[in-house]
Design a protein around this motif. Structure first.
Motif, PDB file in Angstrom:
ATOM      1  N   SER A   1     -87.334 -12.769   9.904  1.00 34.01           N
ATOM      2  CA  SER A   1     -86.214 -11.849  10.085  1.00 34.01           C
ATOM      3  C   SER A   1     -85.787 -11.937  11.552  1.00 34.01           C
ATOM      4  O   SER A   1     -86.504 -12.507  12.387  1.00 34.01           O
ATOM      5  CB  SER A   1     -86.640 -10.415   9.752  1.00 34.01           C
ATOM      6  N   ALA A   2     -84.667 -11.350  11.875  1.00 33.96           N
ATOM      7  CA  ALA A   2     -84.183 -11.364  13.265  1.00 33.96           C
ATOM      8  C   ALA A   2     -85.183 -10.670  14.191  1.00 33.96           C
ATOM      9  O   ALA A   2     -85.449 -11.158  15.299  1.00 33.96           O
ATOM     10  CB  ALA A   2     -82.812 -10.696  13.347  1.00 33.96           C
ATOM     11  N   ASP A   3     -85.750  -9.565  13.750  1.00 36.13           N
ATOM     12  CA  ASP A   3     -86.728  -8.848  14.579  1.00 36.13           C
ATOM     13  C   ASP A   3     -88.009  -9.650  14.766  1.00 36.13           C
ATOM     14  O   ASP A   3     -88.580  -9.669  15.859  1.00 36.13           O
ATOM     15  CB  ASP A   3     -87.056  -7.480  13.966  1.00 36.13           C
ATOM     16  N   GLU A   4     -88.458 -10.327  13.707  1.00 37.52           N
ATOM     17  CA  GLU A   4     -89.656 -11.158  13.817  1.00 37.52           C
ATOM     18  C   GLU A   4     -89.430 -12.329  14.779  1.00 37.52           C
ATOM     19  O   GLU A   4     -90.306 -12.666  15.571  1.00 37.52           O
ATOM     20  CB  GLU A   4     -90.070 -11.697  12.445  1.00 37.52           C
ATOM     21  N   ARG A   5     -88.244 -12.915  14.703  1.00 44.61           N
ATOM     22  CA  ARG A   5     -87.936 -14.035  15.595  1.00 44.61           C
ATOM     23  C   ARG A   5     -87.907 -13.566  17.048  1.00 44.61           C
ATOM     24  O   ARG A   5     -88.431 -14.226  17.935  1.00 44.61           O
ATOM     25  CB  ARG A   5     -86.603 -14.681  15.207  1.00 44.61           C
ATOM     26  N   LEU A   6     -87.329 -12.418  17.288  1.00 45.26           N
ATOM     27  CA  LEU A   6     -87.282 -11.883  18.649  1.00 45.26           C
ATOM     28  C   LEU A   6     -88.701 -11.569  19.156  1.00 45.26           C
ATOM     29  O   LEU A   6     -89.003 -11.822  20.332  1.00 45.26           O
ATOM     30  CB  LEU A   6     -86.400 -10.634  18.698  1.00 45.26           C
ATOM     31  N   ALA A   7     -89.553 -11.068  18.294  1.00 38.25           N
ATOM     32  CA  ALA A   7     -90.940 -10.796  18.681  1.00 38.25           C
ATOM     33  C   ALA A   7     -91.674 -12.096  18.997  1.00 38.25           C
ATOM     34  O   ALA A   7     -92.420 -12.176  19.985  1.00 38.25           O
ATOM     35  CB  ALA A   7     -91.656 -10.044  17.567  1.00 38.25           C
ATOM     36  N   ARG A   8     -91.457 -13.116  18.199  1.00 31.31           N
ATOM     37  CA  ARG A   8     -92.065 -14.420  18.484  1.00 31.31           C
ATOM     38  C   ARG A   8     -91.537 -14.991  19.787  1.00 31.31           C
ATOM     39  O   ARG A   8     -92.272 -15.602  20.550  1.00 31.31           O
ATOM     40  CB  ARG A   8     -91.809 -15.406  17.346  1.00 31.31           C
ATOM     41  N   PHE A   9     -90.252 -14.814  20.014  1.00 28.80           N
ATOM     42  CA  PHE A   9     -89.626 -15.299  21.245  1.00 28.80           C
ATOM     43  C   PHE A   9     -90.328 -14.667  22.447  1.00 28.80           C
ATOM     44  O   PHE A   9     -90.687 -15.359  23.403  1.00 28.80           O
ATOM     45  CB  PHE A   9     -88.132 -14.954  21.238  1.00 28.80           C
ATOM     46  N   ALA A  10     -90.532 -13.356  22.385  1.00 27.13           N
ATOM     47  CA  ALA A  10     -91.191 -12.643  23.490  1.00 27.13           C
ATOM     48  C   ALA A  10     -92.632 -13.127  23.671  1.00 27.13           C
ATOM     49  O   ALA A  10     -93.090 -13.312  24.812  1.00 27.13           O
ATOM     50  CB  ALA A  10     -91.154 -11.141  23.238  1.00 27.13           C
TER      51      ALA A  10
END
Length: 156
Positions: free
Chosen positions: A44-53
């Motif tokens: 999901s968009a939130d999961e991708r952002l968390a992985r990015f961080a």
């Protein structure tokens, strides 16, 4: 025939990093891990952002300039591709430029992208400086006219 296995590749890259954290080839593997983790289509968009961080935090350990350059390029491209905040893309484009390039042409390609992002973010001073750098290196490139027009529009 070769069958891609992203999970096995990720595990192999992480093992390489864990076994030889100071070796340039192990550090280069972090860019591959970032590609595998960020381009997972099930996120999901939130999961991708968390992985990015989480990947950003891991990237601070990179000591070899080619590894830093490649890692930050992958991160910047991912931020742009997945419509993450432009400030993330800018941070990684600039970090990639700071890491260094052995090819002036490859550097100029990243400089142009960084100029476009800076202009989009309203950082006129940085965009102007980057467009000028691009034009110094590649004055006859197909993007040169666009770079001149956009640089000049910043002054208007």
């Amino acid at each position: 025939a070769y069958t891609p296995d992203p999970a096995a590749a990720r595990a192999a890259f992480l093992a390489l990093i864990a076994d030889h954290p100071d070796h340039v080839f192990a550090q280069l593997a972090l860019a591959k891990v970032a590609e595998i983790e960020l381009y997972d289509t099930s996120l999901s968009a939130d999961e991708r952002l968390a992985r990015f961080a989480a990947l950003e935090a891991r990237g601070t350990a990179l000591t070899h300039w080619p590894a830093r350059r490649d890692f930050h390029q992958v991160m910047a491209q991912s931020a742009l591709f997945f419509d993450l905040p432009l400030s993330l893309a800018q941070r990684h484009l600039l970090a990639s430029l700071e890491a260094g390039f052995s090819s002036p042409i490859n550097r100029a390609n990243v400089v142009f992208r960084a100029a476009e992002v800076a202009a989009e973010l309203g950082d006129r001073t940085l965009a102007r400086r980057l467009y000028d750098e691009f034009l110094q290196v590649l004055p006859r490139d197909a993007r040169a006219r666009l770079a001149r027009e956009r640089r000049d529009a910043l002054d208007a």
